[in-house]
Design a protein around this motif. Structure first.
Motif, PDB file in Angstrom:
ATOM      1  N   ASN A  66      -5.476  11.452  -3.618  1.00  0.00           N
ATOM      2  CA  ASN A  66      -5.298  11.020  -2.290  1.00  0.00           C
ATOM      3  C   ASN A  66      -4.684   9.245  -1.791  1.00  0.00           C
ATOM      4  OD1 ASN A  66      -5.243  13.807  -1.047  1.00  0.00           O
ATOM      5  ND2 ASN A  66      -7.146  13.451  -0.445  1.00  0.00           N
ATOM      6  N   GLN A  67      -3.927   8.764  -3.100  1.00  0.00           N
ATOM      7  CA  GLN A  67      -3.711   7.371  -3.150  1.00  0.00           C
ATOM      8  C   GLN A  67      -2.822   7.733  -2.005  1.00  0.00           C
ATOM      9  OE1 GLN A  67      -2.910   6.002  -7.522  1.00  0.00           O
ATOM     10  NE2 GLN A  67      -2.274   3.930  -5.834  1.00  0.00           N
ATOM     11  N   ARG A  68      -2.852   6.216  -1.218  1.00  0.00           N
ATOM     12  CA  ARG A  68      -1.954   5.867  -0.637  1.00  0.00           C
ATOM     13  C   ARG A  68      -1.819   4.177  -0.399  1.00  0.00           C
ATOM     14  NH1 ARG A  68      -5.227   8.864   1.519  1.00  0.00           N
ATOM     15  NH2 ARG A  68      -6.876   7.548   2.384  1.00  0.00           N
ATOM     16  N   THR A  69      -0.620   3.991  -0.819  1.00  0.00           N
ATOM     17  CA  THR A  69      -0.624   2.212  -0.837  1.00  0.00           C
ATOM     18  C   THR A  69       0.227   1.954   0.237  1.00  0.00           C
ATOM     19  OG1 THR A  69       1.871   2.391  -2.190  1.00  0.00           O
ATOM     20  CG2 THR A  69      -0.524   2.290  -3.537  1.00  0.00           C
ATOM     21  N   TYR A  70       0.476   0.355  -0.265  1.00  0.00           N
ATOM     22  CA  TYR A  70       0.882  -0.749   0.770  1.00  0.00           C
ATOM     23  C   TYR A  70       0.884  -2.429   0.299  1.00  0.00           C
ATOM     24  CZ  TYR A  70       1.785  -4.009   5.222  1.00  0.00           C
ATOM     25  OH  TYR A  70       2.890  -4.885   5.378  1.00  0.00           O
ATOM     26  N   THR A  71       1.895  -2.678   0.425  1.00  0.00           N
ATOM     27  CA  THR A  71       2.651  -3.850  -0.371  1.00  0.00           C
ATOM     28  C   THR A  71       3.413  -4.477   1.646  1.00  0.00           C
ATOM     29  OG1 THR A  71       4.792  -3.296  -1.650  1.00  0.00           O
ATOM     30  CG2 THR A  71       2.137  -3.514  -2.564  1.00  0.00           C
ATOM     31  N   THR A  72       3.326  -5.866   1.125  1.00  0.00           N
ATOM     32  CA  THR A  72       3.899  -6.810   2.400  1.00  0.00           C
ATOM     33  C   THR A  72       5.808  -6.179   1.936  1.00  0.00           C
ATOM     34  OG1 THR A  72       2.026  -7.756   2.844  1.00  0.00           O
ATOM     35  CG2 THR A  72       4.447  -8.589   3.520  1.00  0.00           C
ATOM     36  N   GLN A  73       6.914  -6.557   2.303  1.00  0.00           N
ATOM     37  CA  GLN A  73       7.509  -6.315   2.360  1.00  0.00           C
ATOM     38  C   GLN A  73       8.755  -6.366   3.187  1.00  0.00           C
ATOM     39  OE1 GLN A  73       8.920  -1.688   1.625  1.00  0.00           O
ATOM     40  NE2 GLN A  73       7.676  -1.408   0.646  1.00  0.00           N
ATOM     41  N   LEU A  79      -4.895   3.669 -11.387  1.00  0.00           N
ATOM     42  CA  LEU A  79      -4.276   3.814 -10.588  1.00  0.00           C
ATOM     43  C   LEU A  79      -3.314   3.181 -10.507  1.00  0.00           C
ATOM     44  CD1 LEU A  79      -6.404   2.815  -7.380  1.00  0.00           C
ATOM     45  CD2 LEU A  79      -5.505   5.006  -8.283  1.00  0.00           C
ATOM     46  N   ILE A  80      -1.776   2.349 -10.328  1.00  0.00           N
ATOM     47  CA  ILE A  80      -1.030   2.162  -9.961  1.00  0.00           C
ATOM     48  C   ILE A  80      -0.104   1.708  -8.890  1.00  0.00           C
ATOM     49  CG2 ILE A  80       2.130   1.750 -11.020  1.00  0.00           C
ATOM     50  CD1 ILE A  80      -0.145   2.087 -13.597  1.00  0.00           C
ATOM     51  N   LEU A  81      -0.062   0.370  -8.836  1.00  0.00           N
ATOM     52  CA  LEU A  81       0.064   0.116  -7.630  1.00  0.00           C
ATOM     53  C   LEU A  81       1.441  -0.772  -7.499  1.00  0.00           C
ATOM     54  CD1 LEU A  81      -1.650  -1.308  -4.594  1.00  0.00           C
ATOM     55  CD2 LEU A  81       0.447  -2.573  -4.631  1.00  0.00           C
ATOM     56  N   ASN A  82       2.583  -0.114  -6.815  1.00  0.00           N
ATOM     57  CA  ASN A  82       4.312  -0.446  -6.781  1.00  0.00           C
ATOM     58  C   ASN A  82       4.221  -1.328  -5.539  1.00  0.00           C
ATOM     59  OD1 ASN A  82       7.448  -0.356  -6.495  1.00  0.00           O
ATOM     60  ND2 ASN A  82       6.768   0.175  -8.430  1.00  0.00           N
ATOM     61  N   HIS A  83       5.135  -2.492  -5.859  1.00  0.00           N
ATOM     62  CA  HIS A  83       5.372  -3.095  -5.087  1.00  0.00           C
ATOM     63  C   HIS A  83       6.363  -3.539  -5.407  1.00  0.00           C
ATOM     64  CE1 HIS A  83       5.633  -6.786  -2.191  1.00  0.00           C
ATOM     65  NE2 HIS A  83       5.718  -7.610  -3.373  1.00  0.00           N
ATOM     66  N   PRO A  84       7.610  -2.919  -4.720  1.00  0.00           N
ATOM     67  CA  PRO A  84       9.448  -3.054  -4.773  1.00  0.00           C
ATOM     68  C   PRO A  84      10.292  -4.202  -4.441  1.00  0.00           C
ATOM     69  CG  PRO A  84       8.613  -2.025  -2.627  1.00  0.00           C
ATOM     70  CD  PRO A  84       7.084  -2.400  -3.032  1.00  0.00           C
ATOM     71  N   GLY A  85       9.009  -5.492  -3.966  1.00  0.00           N
ATOM     72  CA  GLY A  85      10.264  -6.652  -3.567  1.00  0.00           C
ATOM     73  C   GLY A  85       9.331  -6.652  -2.018  1.00  0.00           C
ATOM     74  N   ALA A  86      10.206  -8.234  -1.240  1.00  0.00           N
ATOM     75  CA  ALA A  86       9.571  -8.434  -0.532  1.00  0.00           C
ATOM     76  C   ALA A  86      11.091  -9.463   0.512  1.00  0.00           C
ATOM     77  CB  ALA A  86       8.415  -9.269  -0.400  1.00  0.00           C
ATOM     78  N   TYR A  87      11.597  -8.803   1.517  1.00  0.00           N
ATOM     79  CA  TYR A  87      12.602  -9.520   1.877  1.00  0.00           C
ATOM     80  C   TYR A  87      11.675 -11.333   2.304  1.00  0.00           C
ATOM     81  CZ  TYR A  87      16.442 -10.422   5.457  1.00  0.00           C
ATOM     82  OH  TYR A  87      17.320 -10.777   5.922  1.00  0.00           O
ATOM     83  N   THR A  88      12.595 -12.241   1.890  1.00  0.00           N
ATOM     84  CA  THR A  88      12.545 -13.191   1.984  1.00  0.00           C
ATOM     85  C   THR A  88      13.601 -14.027   2.794  1.00  0.00           C
ATOM     86  OG1 THR A  88      13.091 -14.357   0.246  1.00  0.00           O
ATOM     87  CG2 THR A  88      10.957 -13.902  -0.065  1.00  0.00           C
TER      88      THR A  88
END
Length: 166
Positions: free
Chosen positions: A26-33, A127-136
């Motif tokens: 039940n892994q859920r991830t969040y990164t600032t995008q 675990l692997i947490l993927n950060h797709p990058g952030a819109y700047t």
């Protein structure tokens, strides 16, 4: 004295039980995008841990990521790891996390103090947490675009006027 020995034996048995056949579910991830007005990127992952088919509840865990040790929060068996990074230092892609218990974190810290590699430390789970990058934000802001358009309009008006008067 007997009570102390019983408590010590139970704690030792529970930490040994964690070290075998642990899996993350039940892994859920969040990164600032959207970082157009921010200075930091937040990374959050939530998960459940089961060892030998039993959900782990009430155990202090730690996460090791790129040499940093992070404390893992827990609420009724739902674990959470979170941290922030400066926008300039944040990298997109996979961020591996190695979940360890008290014994594992002490081995990691000892290895870091002596300069030894921590690759030999066996984690409870990974675990692997993927950060797709952030819109700047856009390349050109609206103010700059309006200024450029104003200069172009003035240039066209002045050159057209000089051609008409000549």
């Amino acid at each position: 004295m007997k009570g102390f020995l019983v408590v010590f034996a139970v704690l030792t048995a529970s930490s040994v039980a964690l070290a075998s056949n642990c899996q993350v579910s039940n892994q859920r991830t969040y990164t600032t995008q959207d970082a157009s007005v921010l200075t930091s990127i937040a990374y959050i992952t939530e998960f459940e841990l089961t060892c030998d088919g039993k959900k782990v509840v009430g155990t202090q865990l730690y996460a090791e990521s790129q040499g940093s040790i992070l404390q893992v929060g827990e609420n009724n068996g739902n674990y959470q790891v979170s941290w922030v990074e400066d926008l300039a230092l944040a990298t997109k892609g996979d961020h591996p996390l190695r979940i360890v218990d008290d014994e594992g974190v002490s081995v990691v810290r000892k290895a870091q103090k002596t300069g030894a590699s921590i690759d030999g430390v066996k984690p409870l789970a990974s675990l692997i947490l993927n950060h797709p990058g952030a819109y700047t934000g856009p390349w050109l802001s609206s103010e700059h675009l309006a200024a450029i358009m104003g200069v172009v309009v003035v240039y066209v008006a002045v050159t057209s006027k000089s051609k008409l008067l000549a």
